[in-house]
Design a protein around this motif. Structure first.
Motif, PDB file in Angstrom:
ATOM      1  N   ALA A  97     -26.902  10.088 -86.028  1.00  0.00           N
ATOM      2  CA  ALA A  97     -27.457   9.326 -85.714  1.00  0.00           C
ATOM      3  C   ALA A  97     -28.160   9.147 -84.406  1.00  0.00           C
ATOM      4  O   ALA A  97     -29.584   8.267 -84.547  1.00  0.00           O
ATOM      5  CB  ALA A  97     -26.152   8.073 -85.122  1.00  0.00           C
ATOM      6  N   TYR A  98     -27.804  10.199 -83.802  1.00  0.00           N
ATOM      7  CA  TYR A  98     -29.724  10.474 -83.201  1.00  0.00           C
ATOM      8  C   TYR A  98     -30.664  11.005 -83.033  1.00  0.00           C
ATOM      9  O   TYR A  98     -31.512  10.110 -82.890  1.00  0.00           O
ATOM     10  CB  TYR A  98     -28.921  11.011 -81.883  1.00  0.00           C
ATOM     11  CG  TYR A  98     -29.636  11.412 -81.018  1.00  0.00           C
ATOM     12  CD1 TYR A  98     -30.102  10.629 -79.636  1.00  0.00           C
ATOM     13  CD2 TYR A  98     -30.135  12.867 -81.089  1.00  0.00           C
ATOM     14  CE1 TYR A  98     -30.676  11.128 -78.239  1.00  0.00           C
ATOM     15  CE2 TYR A  98     -31.650  13.118 -79.794  1.00  0.00           C
ATOM     16  CZ  TYR A  98     -31.345  11.912 -78.596  1.00  0.00           C
ATOM     17  OH  TYR A  98     -32.492  12.041 -77.081  1.00  0.00           O
ATOM     18  N   ASP A  99     -30.265  11.815 -84.335  1.00  0.00           N
ATOM     19  CA  ASP A  99     -31.604  11.628 -84.721  1.00  0.00           C
ATOM     20  C   ASP A  99     -32.449  10.786 -85.797  1.00  0.00           C
ATOM     21  O   ASP A  99     -34.037  10.825 -85.678  1.00  0.00           O
ATOM     22  CB  ASP A  99     -31.710  13.289 -86.161  1.00  0.00           C
ATOM     23  CG  ASP A  99     -30.720  14.368 -85.260  1.00  0.00           C
ATOM     24  OD1 ASP A  99     -31.248  14.704 -83.732  1.00  0.00           O
ATOM     25  OD2 ASP A  99     -30.451  15.891 -85.851  1.00  0.00           O
ATOM     26  N   ARG A 100     -31.739  10.451 -86.770  1.00  0.00           N
ATOM     27  CA  ARG A 100     -32.233   8.380 -87.332  1.00  0.00           C
ATOM     28  C   ARG A 100     -32.837   7.312 -85.872  1.00  0.00           C
ATOM     29  O   ARG A 100     -33.793   7.926 -86.388  1.00  0.00           O
ATOM     30  CB  ARG A 100     -31.221   8.199 -87.430  1.00  0.00           C
ATOM     31  CG  ARG A 100     -30.471   8.960 -89.054  1.00  0.00           C
ATOM     32  CD  ARG A 100     -30.332   7.847 -89.575  1.00  0.00           C
ATOM     33  NE  ARG A 100     -28.648   7.169 -88.815  1.00  0.00           N
ATOM     34  CZ  ARG A 100     -27.949   7.995 -89.712  1.00  0.00           C
ATOM     35  NH1 ARG A 100     -27.459   8.863 -90.203  1.00  0.00           N
ATOM     36  NH2 ARG A 100     -25.816   7.244 -88.627  1.00  0.00           N
ATOM     37  N   VAL A 101     -32.685   7.628 -84.792  1.00  0.00           N
ATOM     38  CA  VAL A 101     -33.525   7.083 -84.278  1.00  0.00           C
ATOM     39  C   VAL A 101     -34.291   7.094 -82.542  1.00  0.00           C
ATOM     40  O   VAL A 101     -34.700   6.508 -82.049  1.00  0.00           O
ATOM     41  CB  VAL A 101     -32.091   6.057 -83.775  1.00  0.00           C
ATOM     42  CG1 VAL A 101     -31.818   5.183 -84.407  1.00  0.00           C
ATOM     43  CG2 VAL A 101     -31.163   6.430 -82.500  1.00  0.00           C
ATOM     44  N   ALA A 102     -34.448   8.435 -82.583  1.00  0.00           N
ATOM     45  CA  ALA A 102     -34.657   9.647 -81.636  1.00  0.00           C
ATOM     46  C   ALA A 102     -36.235   9.183 -81.241  1.00  0.00           C
ATOM     47  O   ALA A 102     -36.713   9.482 -82.695  1.00  0.00           O
ATOM     48  CB  ALA A 102     -33.924  10.957 -81.813  1.00  0.00           C
ATOM     49  N   PHE A 103     -36.569   9.603 -79.933  1.00  0.00           N
ATOM     50  CA  PHE A 103     -38.209   9.186 -79.692  1.00  0.00           C
ATOM     51  C   PHE A 103     -38.884   9.997 -80.995  1.00  0.00           C
ATOM     52  O   PHE A 103     -39.076  11.038 -80.713  1.00  0.00           O
ATOM     53  CB  PHE A 103     -38.088   9.398 -78.280  1.00  0.00           C
ATOM     54  CG  PHE A 103     -36.982   8.227 -77.678  1.00  0.00           C
ATOM     55  CD1 PHE A 103     -37.398   6.720 -77.333  1.00  0.00           C
ATOM     56  CD2 PHE A 103     -36.397   9.112 -77.376  1.00  0.00           C
ATOM     57  CE1 PHE A 103     -36.909   6.508 -76.342  1.00  0.00           C
ATOM     58  CE2 PHE A 103     -35.636   7.852 -76.756  1.00  0.00           C
ATOM     59  CZ  PHE A 103     -35.767   6.634 -75.726  1.00  0.00           C
TER      60      PHE A 103
END
Length: 103
Positions: A97-103
């Motif tokens: 989930a973090y990788d999908r929305v990370a900067f």
């Protein structure tokens, strides 16, 4: 700072992670995660981030227990934290989930 706050926002309701797990996810230290939450964590679900034993600093505990109860997170028998082992977030899913929305 933004990466830490983003990662904390992604921890699912009813789940917890440790400062160290957030740190590993975003590439910083556990102490830095704690510092960011202390200074800027009021707008994110900070109560979902504990130490490795599922505990939080004493001044935060009463408010955290209210949130944990509302989310179905069990309180540890000691009363000093949550039942982290039972409510630990799926770190693989959190990382994805973090990788999908990370900067």
């Amino acid at each position: 700072m933004e990466r830490v706050l983003l990662a904390v926002e992604l921890v699912p309701v009813g789940r917890v992670v440790s400062y160290g797990e957030v740190a590993e996810l975003v590439g910083t230290s556990a102490r830095r995660v704690g510092a960011v939450l202390k200074l800027h964590g009021g707008a994110v679900p900070w109560w979902r981030v504990t130490n490795a034993q599922g505990e939080l600093p004493a001044p935060l505990l009463a408010e955290a227990k209210t949130h944990w109860s509302a989310e179905g997170i069990g309180i540890a028998a000691s009363g000093r934290g949550c039942r982290r082992a039972q409510h630990r977030a799926d770190l693989t899913a959190l990382g994805a989930a973090y990788d999908r929305v990370a900067f």
